[in-house]
Write a protein that holds these residues in place. Structure first.
Motif, PDB file in Angstrom:
ATOM      1  N   SER A   1       3.630  11.483 -16.578  1.00 36.94           N
ATOM      2  CA  SER A   1       4.075  11.148 -17.928  1.00 36.94           C
ATOM      3  C   SER A   1       5.519  11.573 -18.182  1.00 36.94           C
ATOM      4  N   PHE A   2       6.054  12.447 -17.335  1.00 39.61           N
ATOM      5  CA  PHE A   2       7.437  12.897 -17.484  1.00 39.61           C
ATOM      6  C   PHE A   2       8.395  12.160 -16.542  1.00 39.61           C
ATOM      7  N   ASP A   3       7.893  11.199 -15.793  1.00 41.30           N
ATOM      8  CA  ASP A   3       8.742  10.455 -14.857  1.00 41.30           C
ATOM      9  C   ASP A   3       9.847   9.697 -15.580  1.00 41.30           C
ATOM     10  N   GLY A   4      11.033   9.692 -14.972  1.00 46.26           N
ATOM     11  CA  GLY A   4      12.116   8.854 -15.443  1.00 46.26           C
ATOM     12  C   GLY A   4      12.014   7.486 -14.797  1.00 46.26           C
ATOM     13  N   ILE A   5      12.895   6.588 -15.160  1.00 47.31           N
ATOM     14  CA  ILE A   5      12.779   5.209 -14.701  1.00 47.31           C
ATOM     15  C   ILE A   5      12.954   5.085 -13.189  1.00 47.31           C
ATOM     16  N   ARG A   6      13.860   5.850 -12.586  1.00 45.90           N
ATOM     17  CA  ARG A   6      14.063   5.744 -11.142  1.00 45.90           C
ATOM     18  C   ARG A   6      12.808   6.134 -10.374  1.00 45.90           C
ATOM     19  N   LYS A   7      12.176   7.217 -10.803  1.00 38.82           N
ATOM     20  CA  LYS A   7      10.966   7.654 -10.109  1.00 38.82           C
ATOM     21  C   LYS A   7       9.826   6.658 -10.325  1.00 38.82           C
ATOM     22  N   LEU A   8       9.729   6.113 -11.527  1.00 38.45           N
ATOM     23  CA  LEU A   8       8.690   5.121 -11.798  1.00 38.45           C
ATOM     24  C   LEU A   8       8.881   3.893 -10.913  1.00 38.45           C
ATOM     25  N   ILE A   9      10.114   3.422 -10.825  1.00 38.39           N
ATOM     26  CA  ILE A   9      10.394   2.239 -10.004  1.00 38.39           C
ATOM     27  C   ILE A   9      10.029   2.516  -8.550  1.00 38.39           C
ATOM     28  N   LYS A  10      10.365   3.706  -8.074  1.00 39.69           N
ATOM     29  CA  LYS A  10      10.061   4.074  -6.691  1.00 39.69           C
ATOM     30  C   LYS A  10       8.559   4.132  -6.454  1.00 39.69           C
TER      31      LYS A  10
ATOM     32  N   SER B   1       6.503   1.436  -4.033  1.00 40.78           N
ATOM     33  CA  SER B   1       5.752   1.899  -2.863  1.00 40.78           C
ATOM     34  C   SER B   1       4.386   1.231  -2.773  1.00 40.78           C
ATOM     35  N   LYS B   2       3.941   0.643  -3.890  1.00 43.02           N
ATOM     36  CA  LYS B   2       2.662  -0.084  -3.921  1.00 43.02           C
ATOM     37  C   LYS B   2       2.907  -1.603  -3.961  1.00 43.02           C
ATOM     38  N   ASN B   3       4.138  -1.995  -3.658  1.00 41.65           N
ATOM     39  CA  ASN B   3       4.522  -3.412  -3.705  1.00 41.65           C
ATOM     40  C   ASN B   3       4.370  -4.011  -5.097  1.00 41.65           C
ATOM     41  N   LEU B   4       4.609  -3.191  -6.108  1.00 43.13           N
ATOM     42  CA  LEU B   4       4.540  -3.647  -7.487  1.00 43.13           C
ATOM     43  C   LEU B   4       5.951  -3.731  -8.059  1.00 43.13           C
ATOM     44  N   SER B   5       6.222  -4.790  -8.776  1.00 40.27           N
ATOM     45  CA  SER B   5       7.566  -5.110  -9.252  1.00 40.27           C
ATOM     46  C   SER B   5       7.925  -4.396 -10.557  1.00 40.27           C
ATOM     47  N   LEU B   6       9.176  -4.597 -10.986  1.00 39.98           N
ATOM     48  CA  LEU B   6       9.600  -4.073 -12.280  1.00 39.98           C
ATOM     49  C   LEU B   6       8.775  -4.686 -13.405  1.00 39.98           C
ATOM     50  N   LYS B   7       8.418  -5.942 -13.242  1.00 38.76           N
ATOM     51  CA  LYS B   7       7.578  -6.583 -14.250  1.00 38.76           C
ATOM     52  C   LYS B   7       6.192  -5.953 -14.267  1.00 38.76           C
ATOM     53  N   ASP B   8       5.633  -5.699 -13.096  1.00 32.97           N
ATOM     54  CA  ASP B   8       4.329  -5.035 -13.030  1.00 32.97           C
ATOM     55  C   ASP B   8       4.399  -3.667 -13.702  1.00 32.97           C
TER      56      ASP B   8
END
Length: 345
Positions: A184-193, A197-204
């Motif tokens: 819940s404290f993740d920033g956007i870079r960590k979330l994107i990473k 890693s699960k082959n999920l996009s920015l839209k996902d």
């Protein structure tokens, strides 16, 4: 090209939600070790109906049960893939995923156990716990949606069709849960990473974050954000100040685990786009919610879902749930079909 389209009223036509093409996606027919819609059509024809019946009873008894059922599928798929390992109990020699700190607030295990027991009576050794999680999540979120409650979405009341054919894993590690689960404290870079890693996009990422439209949290989950987020012991500067003050009054005891905080105040039992409106006002409960505004693509999608007809989001949510449901699956001769979801055979 075989296409399945849910029969919807013209205003809510779901454009090729599951255009399942084996040659493109690598998922195909029954018995070939691949996911497909209707995998249990012959082996356990009533499987999805049984899941739906038990989920509906649980939600009718407790309207807040939909969010925990949805979370179980999320937390399963992000650790080892969608193979049911989040349901396995710890043993003397191993601390399992469900006992990892990020999973201490998971709930609704009893609903999954009830479903599994009913399915084992009807079709012994046939339906995996991993598939139960996927179907139950779909049913829970569908039942929390107004268009489904009003009978305006599809004849069977499902927002999307679930691909099934998963098998169950036999390994569950708390350490892997801590490493892989979004925080819940993740920033956007960590979330994107994490999502990449699960082959999920920015839209996902943006769409699946919309799952925060339902459910509740507790004070410890946001305590740091309210009081000790910076070196000066200030609150998270990305959180609206007035909202932060309101939350501090409710969470005057940071370790209070009983006070419930609605993810979307006044709408935590209805799955809709109200969440995105909160995010644009910097009133998302988690830092990871506001983080969506820190990337041009995710920010654009947040505003799109806030301003578009609700059906736009619901359609995209179904697509992204199917995408997530393909992560790290075990199929064919891999894994097993657990007799009880909490125990390896």
């Amino acid at each position: 090209m075989a296409v399945r389209v849910l029969p919807l009223p013209p205003v809510l036509v779901l454009p090729l939600l599951l255009a399942l093409v084996a040659s493109v996606h690598g998922y195909g027919g029954y018995g070939d070790g691949k996911l497909r819609v209707g995998f249990y059509k012959d082996s356990c024809p009533d499987a999805e109906a049984i899941v739906r019946e038990i989920v509906a009873k649980a939600v009718h008894k407790d309207p807040t049960a939909n969010a925990p059922l949805l979370r179980l599928h999320f937390h399963d798929c992000f650790v080892r893939g969608c193979e049911g390992s989040v349901l396995i109990n710890s043993t003397k020699g191993n601390t399992a995923e469900k006992d990892a700190k990020p999973n201490h607030t998971l709930d609704a295990f009893d609903v999954i156990d009830d479903i599994k027991e009913a399915l084992e009576k009807r079709c012994p050794g046939t339906v995996s716990c991993a598939d139960i999680l996927a179907i139950a999540a779909r049913d829970a979120v569908s039942l929390a949606t107004k268009v489904v409650a009003k009978g305006e979405w599809s004849k069977d009341g499902n927002l999307y069709e679930v691909e099934t054919g998963r098998r169950d894993g036999s390994v569950s590690s708390a350490k892997e849960a801590v490493k892989n689960l979004p925080d819940s404290f993740d920033g956007i870079r960590k979330l994107i990473k994490r999502f990449a890693s699960k082959n999920l996009s920015l839209k996902d990422l943006t769409v699946l974050s919309g799952a925060h439209a339902i459910g509740k949290s507790h004070c410890p989950s946001i305590a740091k954000r309210l009081r000790n987020f910076t070196e000066n012991r200030d609150s998270d500067p990305t959180l609206d100040r007035a909202y932060a003050d309101r939350l501090r009054r409710r969470c005057w005891r940071p370790k209070d685990k009983t006070t419930e905080l609605e993810m979307v105040p006044g709408s935590s039992e209805t799955f809709d786009t109200a969440y995105y409106g909160l995010v644009t006002k910097r009133r998302g409960l988690f830092h990871s919610d506001e983080a969506l505004l820190r990337n041009d693509v995710t920010k654009g999608l947040v505003y799109r879902y806030r301003d578009s007809p609700e059906t736009t989001f619901l359609r995209d949510f179904g697509v992204s749930m199917v995408n997530m449901g393909r992560v790290g699956v075990l199929t064919g001769s891999q894994g097993e079909i657990r007799k009880k979801c909490a125990f390896v055979n």
